[in-house]
Design a protein around this motif. Structure first.
Motif, mmCIF file in Angstrom:
data_model
loop_
_atom_site.group_PDB
_atom_site.id
_atom_site.type_symbol
_atom_site.label_atom_id
_atom_site.label_comp_id
_atom_site.label_asym_id
_atom_site.label_seq_id
_atom_site.Cartn_x
_atom_site.Cartn_y
_atom_site.Cartn_z
ATOM 1 N N GLN A 125 39.580 34.844 50.771
ATOM 2 C CA GLN A 125 38.273 34.586 51.385
ATOM 3 C C GLN A 125 37.194 35.500 50.783
ATOM 4 N N ALA A 126 37.542 36.765 50.601
ATOM 5 C CA ALA A 126 36.593 37.711 50.023
ATOM 6 C C ALA A 126 36.272 37.348 48.575
ATOM 7 N N GLN A 127 37.291 36.932 47.827
ATOM 8 C CA GLN A 127 37.070 36.550 46.432
ATOM 9 C C GLN A 127 36.181 35.316 46.320
ATOM 10 N N ASN A 128 36.400 34.353 47.194
ATOM 11 C CA ASN A 128 35.574 33.147 47.168
ATOM 12 C C ASN A 128 34.114 33.472 47.488
ATOM 13 N N ALA A 129 33.914 34.400 48.409
ATOM 14 C CA ALA A 129 32.544 34.814 48.751
ATOM 15 C C ALA A 129 31.896 35.516 47.557
ATOM 16 N N LEU A 130 32.672 36.353 46.863
ATOM 17 C CA LEU A 130 32.150 37.045 45.684
ATOM 18 C C LEU A 130 31.871 36.063 44.561
ATOM 19 N N LEU A 131 32.724 35.052 44.433
ATOM 20 C CA LEU A 131 32.572 34.062 43.367
ATOM 21 C C LEU A 131 31.202 33.394 43.415
ATOM 22 N N LYS A 132 30.786 33.032 44.597
ATOM 23 C CA LYS A 132 29.488 32.371 44.743
ATOM 24 C C LYS A 132 28.346 33.270 44.267
ATOM 25 N N LEU A 133 28.520 34.566 44.470
ATOM 26 C CA LEU A 133 27.471 35.512 44.075
ATOM 27 C C LEU A 133 27.430 35.710 42.571
ATOM 28 N N ILE A 134 28.599 35.888 41.933
ATOM 29 C CA ILE A 134 28.594 36.158 40.489
ATOM 30 C C ILE A 134 28.383 34.885 39.670
ATOM 31 N N GLU A 135 28.589 33.707 40.294
ATOM 32 C CA GLU A 135 28.303 32.450 39.596
ATOM 33 C C GLU A 135 26.801 32.252 39.409
ATOM 34 N N GLU A 136 26.044 32.522 40.465
ATOM 35 C CA GLU A 136 24.587 32.345 40.422
ATOM 36 C C GLU A 136 23.908 33.591 40.983
ATOM 37 N N PRO A 137 23.966 34.682 40.250
ATOM 38 C CA PRO A 137 23.414 35.946 40.759
ATOM 39 C C PRO A 137 21.902 36.019 40.550
ATOM 40 N N PRO A 138 21.243 36.906 41.268
ATOM 41 C CA PRO A 138 19.849 37.209 40.927
ATOM 42 C C PRO A 138 19.803 37.729 39.490
ATOM 43 N N THR A 139 18.709 37.506 38.808
ATOM 44 C CA THR A 139 18.633 37.848 37.388
ATOM 45 C C THR A 139 18.855 39.328 37.110
ATOM 46 N N TYR A 140 18.570 40.177 38.084
ATOM 47 C CA TYR A 140 18.671 41.621 37.892
ATOM 48 C C TYR A 140 20.020 42.199 38.322
ATOM 49 N N ALA A 141 20.879 41.390 38.935
ATOM 50 C CA ALA A 141 22.130 41.905 39.518
ATOM 51 C C ALA A 141 23.228 42.052 38.465
ATOM 52 N N ARG A 142 23.934 43.161 38.532
ATOM 53 C CA ARG A 142 25.064 43.438 37.648
ATOM 54 C C ARG A 142 26.265 43.860 38.499
ATOM 55 N N PHE A 143 27.464 43.455 38.083
ATOM 56 C CA PHE A 143 28.661 43.719 38.880
ATOM 57 C C PHE A 143 29.752 44.316 37.997
ATOM 58 N N ILE A 144 30.342 45.409 38.476
ATOM 59 C CA ILE A 144 31.455 46.054 37.775
ATOM 60 C C ILE A 144 32.627 46.112 38.739
ATOM 61 N N LEU A 145 33.675 45.348 38.459
ATOM 62 C CA LEU A 145 34.852 45.294 39.319
ATOM 63 C C LEU A 145 35.932 46.201 38.740
ATOM 64 N N GLU A 146 36.429 47.121 39.532
ATOM 65 C CA GLU A 146 37.527 47.988 39.113
ATOM 66 C C GLU A 146 38.822 47.496 39.745
ATOM 67 N N CYS A 147 39.874 47.400 38.942
ATOM 68 C CA CYS A 147 41.161 47.016 39.529
ATOM 69 C C CYS A 147 42.313 47.552 38.691
ATOM 70 N N ASP A 148 43.387 47.844 39.376
ATOM 71 C CA ASP A 148 44.584 48.318 38.701
ATOM 72 C C ASP A 148 45.275 47.164 37.985
ATOM 73 N N SER A 149 45.306 46.003 38.658
ATOM 74 C CA SER A 149 45.904 44.792 38.101
ATOM 75 C C SER A 149 45.064 43.611 38.537
ATOM 76 N N SER A 150 45.041 42.569 37.714
ATOM 77 C CA SER A 150 44.285 41.366 38.076
ATOM 78 C C SER A 150 45.200 40.227 38.515
ATOM 79 N N ALA A 151 46.470 40.530 38.733
ATOM 80 C CA ALA A 151 47.436 39.484 39.079
ATOM 81 C C ALA A 151 47.059 38.733 40.344
#
Length: 296
Positions: A125-151
């Protein structure tokens, strides 16, 4: 101010990131995977500083934005860390807070940067909510995701971010082993493109003799196929240092096959993290990678 080569990442990755920064081509959504937690955090903060910097050479380390970033007080660099809130998972409520804030224009800088720590602890659910944001972000928004694994990350998320693999913790691997793993990964990638399994099985058999080689080879191999995916998507930005092999893979294998192989390598890395039996993993590795490459 220390430069990107002082952070502790591999030279090839540092040079590629440095080139992206100098050419103003840093992607709006970045995933930093692997390495130690401290290494991911150092690189995140460096990239965030580069995003907000207004000097000629980014990050210049001297402008007001850089100085505020270094002190941890820049209002347009926002860190979302579930552990700070006493949470073990990255919940949808935190993603919603990010989303609400993202549509408020930056306070001072031209960019507004969100660092998402433990992003791999998001549920669907959290990933789907984030997906909508990074698909069509404000022009000034930048996102850096940190993760140990992407599995555990959704394929849709992975297709929207640019992945930078930090590999295993640098302190845990000698330079000699790292070099050998990189060379082995290149040989494996080239062998998997051959019409028969012989060469691939021959190289895989080396892991039986040196089990310590298997784990660091996986991220290096994954990076080669990640480059092939990028090349196939009409871009020539490569990170592995084996662009020639990546181009061959891009021309010989389908996009689905390349994506499947990167996911399978994720699964093997995750199994290693869970202390699965390496003998069984190595035996399965050969069959799974060949079948993934040719979609059997």
């Amino acid at each position: 101010m220390n430069g990107i080569h002082d952070i502790g990442i591999q030279n090839s990755l540092a040079e590629n990131l440095d080139g992206l920064i100098k050419n103003g081509r840093l992607p709006h959504a970045i995933m930093l995977r692997g390495g130690s937690e401290a290494l991911r955090q150092r690189l995140s903060l460096f990239l965030a500083e580069a995003f907000v910097c207004e000097g000629d050479s980014k990050p210049c380390g001297k402008c007001s934005h850089c100085l505020k970033a270094q002190s941890g007080n820049h209002p347009d660099i926002i860190t979302a860390d579930p552990s700070v809130q006493g949470e073990k998972t990255f919940k949808i409520a935190l993603v919603r807070e990010i989303k609400d804030d993202a549509y408020i224009i930056p306070n001072e800088a031209r960019s507004k940067v969100y660092i998402l720590r433990s992003a791999d602890k998001m549920n669907i659910q959290a990933q789907n909510a984030l997906l909508k944001l990074i698909e069509e972000p404000p022009t000034y928004a930048r996102f850096i995701l940190e993760c140990d694994s992407s599995a555990a990350m959704l394929e849709t998320i992975m297709s929207r971010v640019t992945l930078f693999d930090l590999g295993a913790d640098k302190d845990e691997i000698s330079d000699e082993l790292r070099k050998k793993a990189d060379e082995t990964a290149a040989r494996l990638a080239a062998a998997i493109l051959q019409p028969t399994e012989y060469e691939f099985m021959k190289i895989t058999a080396e892991f039986e003799k040196d089990k310590n080689l298997f784990e660091p080879t996986l991220p290096a191999l994954q990076l080669i196929f990640r480059d092939a995916v990028i090349i196939k998507a009409v871009s020539d930005i490569t990170l592995s240092g084996h662009a020639d092999i990546s181009r061959q893979a891009a021309s010989k294998l389908t996009m689905n096959a390349l994506m499947k192989m990167t996911r399978e390598i994720d699964n093997f890395r995750e199994s290693i993290n869970r202390n699965a039996n390496k003998n069984l993993l190595i035996t399965r590795f050969c069959a799974v990678m060949r079948s993934s490459a040719y979609e059997r």
